[in-house]
Scaffold this motif. Structure first.
Motif, short mmCIF file in Angstrom:
data_model
loop_
_atom_site.label_atom_id
_atom_site.label_comp_id
_atom_site.label_asym_id
_atom_site.label_seq_id
_atom_site.Cartn_x
_atom_site.Cartn_y
_atom_site.Cartn_z
N HIS A 265 -0.54 7.42 10.35
CA HIS A 265 -1.67 6.74 10.99
C HIS A 265 -2.71 7.73 11.50
O HIS A 265 -3.87 7.39 11.66
CB HIS A 265 -1.17 5.84 12.13
N LYS B 12 0.85 -1.21 0.00
CA LYS B 12 0.00 0.00 0.00
C LYS B 12 0.88 1.24 0.00
O LYS B 12 1.79 1.38 0.83
CB LYS B 12 -0.89 -0.01 1.24
N GLY C 68 5.58 7.90 2.55
CA GLY C 68 6.24 6.65 2.98
C GLY C 68 7.42 6.34 2.08
O GLY C 68 7.27 6.26 0.86
N VAL C 69 8.60 6.19 2.69
CA VAL C 69 9.84 6.03 1.91
C VAL C 69 9.78 4.76 1.06
O VAL C 69 9.97 4.79 -0.16
CB VAL C 69 11.05 5.96 2.88
P1 FAD Z 1 7.67 5.32 6.42
O1 FAD Z 1 8.55 6.23 5.66
O2 FAD Z 1 8.31 4.30 7.31
O3 FAD Z 1 6.62 6.11 7.28
C1 FAD Z 1 6.03 7.32 6.83
C2 FAD Z 1 4.95 7.72 7.77
O4 FAD Z 1 3.81 6.88 7.60
C3 FAD Z 1 5.32 7.60 9.24
O5 FAD Z 1 4.70 8.68 9.90
C4 FAD Z 1 4.71 6.29 9.66
O6 FAD Z 1 4.35 6.30 11.03
C5 FAD Z 1 3.47 6.22 8.80
N1 FAD Z 1 3.14 4.84 8.43
C6 FAD Z 1 3.95 3.78 8.38
N2 FAD Z 1 3.29 2.69 7.94
C7 FAD Z 1 2.03 3.07 7.71
C8 FAD Z 1 0.87 2.38 7.26
N3 FAD Z 1 0.89 1.06 6.94
N4 FAD Z 1 -0.27 3.11 7.16
C9 FAD Z 1 -0.29 4.42 7.45
N5 FAD Z 1 0.79 5.10 7.89
C10 FAD Z 1 1.92 4.44 8.02
N6 FAD Z 1 2.93 -3.01 4.37
C11 FAD Z 1 2.32 -3.29 3.18
O7 FAD Z 1 1.95 -2.37 2.42
N7 FAD Z 1 2.10 -4.60 2.80
C12 FAD Z 1 2.48 -5.67 3.57
O8 FAD Z 1 2.27 -6.84 3.20
C13 FAD Z 1 3.14 -5.37 4.81
N8 FAD Z 1 3.53 -6.37 5.62
C14 FAD Z 1 4.13 -6.08 6.80
C15 FAD Z 1 4.49 -7.14 7.63
C16 FAD Z 1 5.06 -6.87 8.85
C17 FAD Z 1 5.43 -8.02 9.75
C18 FAD Z 1 5.30 -5.52 9.24
C19 FAD Z 1 5.93 -5.21 10.58
C20 FAD Z 1 4.95 -4.48 8.42
C21 FAD Z 1 4.35 -4.73 7.19
N9 FAD Z 1 3.99 -3.70 6.34
C22 FAD Z 1 3.36 -4.00 5.16
C23 FAD Z 1 4.27 -2.29 6.66
C24 FAD Z 1 5.60 -1.89 5.96
O9 FAD Z 1 6.67 -2.58 6.55
C25 FAD Z 1 5.91 -0.40 6.07
O10 FAD Z 1 5.85 -0.04 7.42
C26 FAD Z 1 4.96 0.47 5.26
O11 FAD Z 1 5.04 0.14 3.89
C27 FAD Z 1 5.33 1.95 5.43
O12 FAD Z 1 6.66 2.10 5.10
P2 FAD Z 1 7.15 3.43 4.38
O13 FAD Z 1 8.63 3.36 4.29
O14 FAD Z 1 6.40 3.65 3.13
O15 FAD Z 1 6.70 4.56 5.39
#
Ligand code: FAD
Length: 412
Positions: free
Chosen positions: A229, A223, A236-237
């Protein structure tokens, strides 16, 4: 059994910052709140940790399982650990301490023999028949390079929810996985402090024999994160990096991870799958494993509770609805569909109480919950309610489900 430690010596519990993927599982699992984190590291407070080991089995990477024999007064403090880029080496203990009288404090390795039931809502052991998972084959220091062979959107183009199905190919290199496991992606570039971005974890959406059976590939359901949140704008990076990848791009991958959220491997095992959004990834992997062996007659029942705001925001809605109804019992909970009352997965669990109870009564049933963290309590409440309605004690059943590796949560 290990010899007891001298009173002045501490077997200090540490987390390896080079392997840790910052998934928060340890902090959630610790029953005495000894684990904390900042934007750099997850760390263990030596003043609180009692070596109970509750956090060790759930850790998907094994980063948690590091111990150093330390002179107690010289234990690494929280601030020091938070600044680490790598674990310090072993320090030799003063000779006098090796001969000092034994402490009464339990040794961490001994405590592992009878770990307490952790604060986590789900099991910290896999189902008894799960296949052996391989973990940490590729690490931050030696990641694997995968090639993007597919990337397309699986939610309606007119919706805010931009979810992609991404297929990665590993060429000739081995990358053995099981349904329920995840991988880590190393996004390129550096964070605000100039350090390389840490890995983000993504569940597999394909079964063990590949997105395409017999190919050395796998798929993810990602996603695009455009708000945090709390709903504030955010970029999201890793999710944006992944969703923007083109065919033939190269991606740095680590893992695989996960040794408990695994499916049972014995014939006629039933699965209750409860998910929202990208939490559908492991459910797709497990369902596809079952679908590919329909002819064998080995399958048990599949009961799916799947939540999203609208049908068009449900990843894989089209293919899911084409599955035969005698193969999978599908229950969709839509919370913002025009002209329909709001429904959440927990509402549907209550609606289908008879089916849920029937499956729960069968020890061949495992339950998987994946999606947003906020769904855990609602799902547990609904399961409690349907059990209580039948005059059963939920706390006894809940403990049994956790002990037997039959109730698994993966929320983020
Ligand atoms: P970041 O740069 O890390 O975060 C940007 C901002 O968005 C921060 O403020 C953070 O708090 C917020 N944020 C982080 N994650 C979310 C979120 N999910 N919704 C809303 N805000 C968020 N993600 C998937 O899309 N598909 C998967 O199958 C999946 N499986 C996972 C399995 C496990 C066990 C775990 C721990 C996480 C999983 N995730 C999954 C979440 C994924 O690892 C990342 O955290 C997510 O994609 C956000 O990373 P980012 O680098 O884009 O955002």
């Amino acid at each position: 059994m290990n010899a007891p430690l001298p009173a002045e010596v501490l077997k200090q519990h540490l987390i390896d910052p080079e392997i840790c993927i910052r998934c928060n599982t340890c902090e959630e699992t610790c029953p005495i709140k000894a684990i904390t984190h900042d934007s750099n590291n997850y760390v263990v407070d030596p003043e609180i940790c009692n070596g109970c080991m509750a956090c060790v089995p759930p850790c998907p990477t094994g980063a948690i399982d590091n111990w150093r024999l330390m002179v107690r007064t010289e234990a690494y403090g929280l601030q020091e650990q938070l600044g680490w880029e790598e674990l310090p080496g072993e320090k030799a203990l003063p000779e006098a301490m090796a001969a000092a009288p034994a402490s009464d404090e339990p040794d961490a390795t001994e405590a592992a023999i009878a770990p307490p039931l952790s604060a986590a809502p789900g099991a910290t052991v896999p189902p008894w028949s799960a296949a052996h998972p391989y973990v940490n084959l590729y690490t931050h220091k030696a990641p694997m390079t995968a090639t993007v062979v597919g990337n397309y959107r699986v939610t309606g183009a007119d919706t805010e929810s931009d979810i992609h199905h991404i297929v990665l190919d590993f060429g000739e290199l081995p990358f053995p996985v099981l349904e329920g496991q995840s991988i880590g992606i190393l996004p390129p570039g550096v964070d605000a402090q100039g350090r390389p971005h840490h890995a983000r974890q993504y569940s597999l959406a394909s079964p063990r024999d590949g997105e395409r059976a017999g190919y050395n590939n796998l798929s993810l359901t990602v996603k695009r994160v455009t708000e945090d949140h709390a709903g504030a704008a955010a970029h999201g990076v890793c999710s944006n990096y992944l969703c923007d990848l083109a065919k033939n791009d190269k991606v740095q991958v680590i893992g695989p991870f996960g040794n408990t959220f695994l499916m049972p491997n014995h014939p006629r095992a039933n699965l209750i799958m409860i998910c929202t959004g990208t939490g559908s990834a492991p459910m797709r992997a497990m369902t596809e494993r079952y679908r590919r062996r329909i002819e064998t007659g080995e399958n048990g029942r599949l009961l799916l509770f799947f939540g999203a705001r609208t049908e068009r925001e449900l990843p894989y809605f089209g293919p899911l609805m084409k599955l035969p109804r005698d193969f999978i019992d599908i229950n969709l909970a839509l919370s913002r569909e025009t002209g329909q009352p709001k429904r959440y997965v927990q509402d549907l669990i209550r609606d289908r109480a008879d089916a849920v109870r029937e499956l729960l009564a069968d020890r061949n049933t495992c339950i998987y919950v994946c999606g947003l963290k906020g769904m855990e309590l609602g799902v547990l409440d609904a399961l409690r309610e349907v059990t209580l309605q039948a005059g059963q004690d939920w706390s006894i059943l809940h403990d049994a489900l956790r002990r037997e590796g039959r109730l698994h949560f993966e929320t983020y």
